[in-house]
Design an enzyme around this catalytic site. Structure first.
Site, PDB file in Angstrom:
ATOM      1  N   TYR A  18       0.817  -1.414  -0.036  1.00 26.17           N
ATOM      2  CA  TYR A  18      -0.247   0.074  -0.042  1.00 26.17           C
ATOM      3  C   TYR A  18       0.965   1.111  -0.053  1.00 26.17           C
ATOM      4  O   TYR A  18       0.308   2.401  -0.249  1.00 26.17           O
ATOM      5  CB  TYR A  18      -0.771   0.060   1.176  1.00 26.17           C
ATOM      6  CG  TYR A  18      -1.831  -1.148   1.237  1.00 26.17           C
ATOM      7  CD1 TYR A  18      -3.076  -1.284   0.481  1.00 26.17           C
ATOM      8  CD2 TYR A  18      -1.771  -2.060   2.273  1.00 26.17           C
ATOM      9  CE1 TYR A  18      -3.881  -2.199   0.480  1.00 26.17           C
ATOM     10  CE2 TYR A  18      -2.691  -3.092   2.322  1.00 26.17           C
ATOM     11  CZ  TYR A  18      -3.789  -2.952   1.416  1.00 26.17           C
ATOM     12  OH  TYR A  18      -4.588  -4.197   1.554  1.00 26.17           O
ATOM     13  N   HIS A  23      -4.666   6.088  -1.327  1.00 24.37           N
ATOM     14  CA  HIS A  23      -5.434   5.799  -0.011  1.00 24.37           C
ATOM     15  C   HIS A  23      -4.382   6.216   1.117  1.00 24.37           C
ATOM     16  O   HIS A  23      -4.482   6.568   2.186  1.00 24.37           O
ATOM     17  CB  HIS A  23      -5.887   4.382   0.127  1.00 24.37           C
ATOM     18  CG  HIS A  23      -7.235   4.495   0.756  1.00 24.37           C
ATOM     19  ND1 HIS A  23      -8.152   5.669   0.963  1.00 24.37           N
ATOM     20  CD2 HIS A  23      -7.895   3.681   1.280  1.00 24.37           C
ATOM     21  CE1 HIS A  23      -9.479   5.233   1.391  1.00 24.37           C
ATOM     22  NE2 HIS A  23      -9.163   3.962   1.813  1.00 24.37           N
ATOM     23  N   ASN A  69     -10.295   1.279   7.757  1.00 21.68           N
ATOM     24  CA  ASN A  69     -11.681   1.310   8.190  1.00 21.68           C
ATOM     25  C   ASN A  69     -11.841   1.099   9.586  1.00 21.68           C
ATOM     26  O   ASN A  69     -12.988   1.237  10.341  1.00 21.68           O
ATOM     27  CB  ASN A  69     -12.612   0.048   7.564  1.00 21.68           C
ATOM     28  CG  ASN A  69     -12.686   0.167   6.001  1.00 21.68           C
ATOM     29  OD1 ASN A  69     -12.052   1.127   5.567  1.00 21.68           O
ATOM     30  ND2 ASN A  69     -12.848  -0.864   5.235  1.00 21.68           N
ATOM     31  N   ASN A 115     -14.099   6.006   4.690  1.00 21.98           N
ATOM     32  CA  ASN A 115     -14.203   4.959   5.788  1.00 21.98           C
ATOM     33  C   ASN A 115     -13.560   5.249   6.797  1.00 21.98           C
ATOM     34  O   ASN A 115     -13.782   4.769   8.106  1.00 21.98           O
ATOM     35  CB  ASN A 115     -14.211   3.650   5.260  1.00 21.98           C
ATOM     36  CG  ASN A 115     -15.220   3.274   4.303  1.00 21.98           C
ATOM     37  OD1 ASN A 115     -16.340   3.534   4.348  1.00 21.98           O
ATOM     38  ND2 ASN A 115     -15.099   2.527   3.054  1.00 21.98           N
TER      39      ASN A 115
END
Length: 192
Positions: A18, A23, A69, A115
């Site tokens: 990631y 994000h 989240n 989220n």
């Protein structure tokens, strides 16, 4: 005021897969700030934490390890551990509703479909904390949002990141030193 402590949270997902994704804009800003301040992140409960000083104030930089989240668990834990009110919290996250390079600072607000912010709002039982939204654009077709935000930055976006990080770090510093109103006035007029 000198002697005060602040918690600045960058949102993202842990793991090398990631690292350079849209994000993870919050993580990228905190990484740049730690590097510029010659400080390092140490792994702690619910995340990686770095500590730095700014004109007599203490700033904790938190990269939650809970995944996006569930970011609220980390934020709530560290606010409690540091004995800080939400007025000393700043959250930095990505936003598909802003074009890449655009950014907005707000004193509070809804999750806007994010989220991570949604979970923080639920865990803290309030929306009354400062946040900076960093635009990542929305160049995706219907149903392609997850792949887009978890996609890596393209070369043009990567070239813009140092400027975005610098602008965001300055905005957070202004918030700490001058308050939210003055910080927003300076931060929100500039786009990259």
């Amino acid at each position: 005021m000198p002697g005060e402590t602040y918690l600045v949270v960058g949102l993202g997902n842990i793991g090398p897969e990631y690292a350079n994704t849209r994000h993870n804009m919050g993580f990228m800003v905190l990484d740049a700030w730690a590097k510029a301040s010659n400080t390092f992140f140490e792994t702690g409960r619910y995340g990686d934490m770095a500590r730095l000083g700014l004109k007599g104030r203490t700033i904790y930089l938190l990269k939650p390890s809970t995944y996006m989240n569930l970011s609220g668990n980390a934020v709530r834990y560290w606010l409690n551990k540091l004995d800080l009110p939400v007025s000393k919290l700043m959250v930095i996250c990505d936003d598909i509703n802003l074009p890449f390079g655009a950014s907005r600072m707000r004193r509070n607000g809804s999750d806007g479909g994010h989220n991570g912010l949604k979970n923080i709002n639920e865990m803290l039982e309030t929306q009354d904390y400062a946040r900076i939204r960093l635009g990542v654009g929305h160049e995706f077709t219907q149903g392609g949002q997850i792949d887009y935000v978890l996609g890596t930055l393209d070369s043009g976006q990567s070239e813009m990141m140092p400027g975005i990080c610098e602008h965001t770090i300055q905005g957070v510093s202004d918030w700490i030193l001058a308050g939210i109103d003055r910080a927003m006035n300076g931060f929100n007029v500039k786009n990259h």
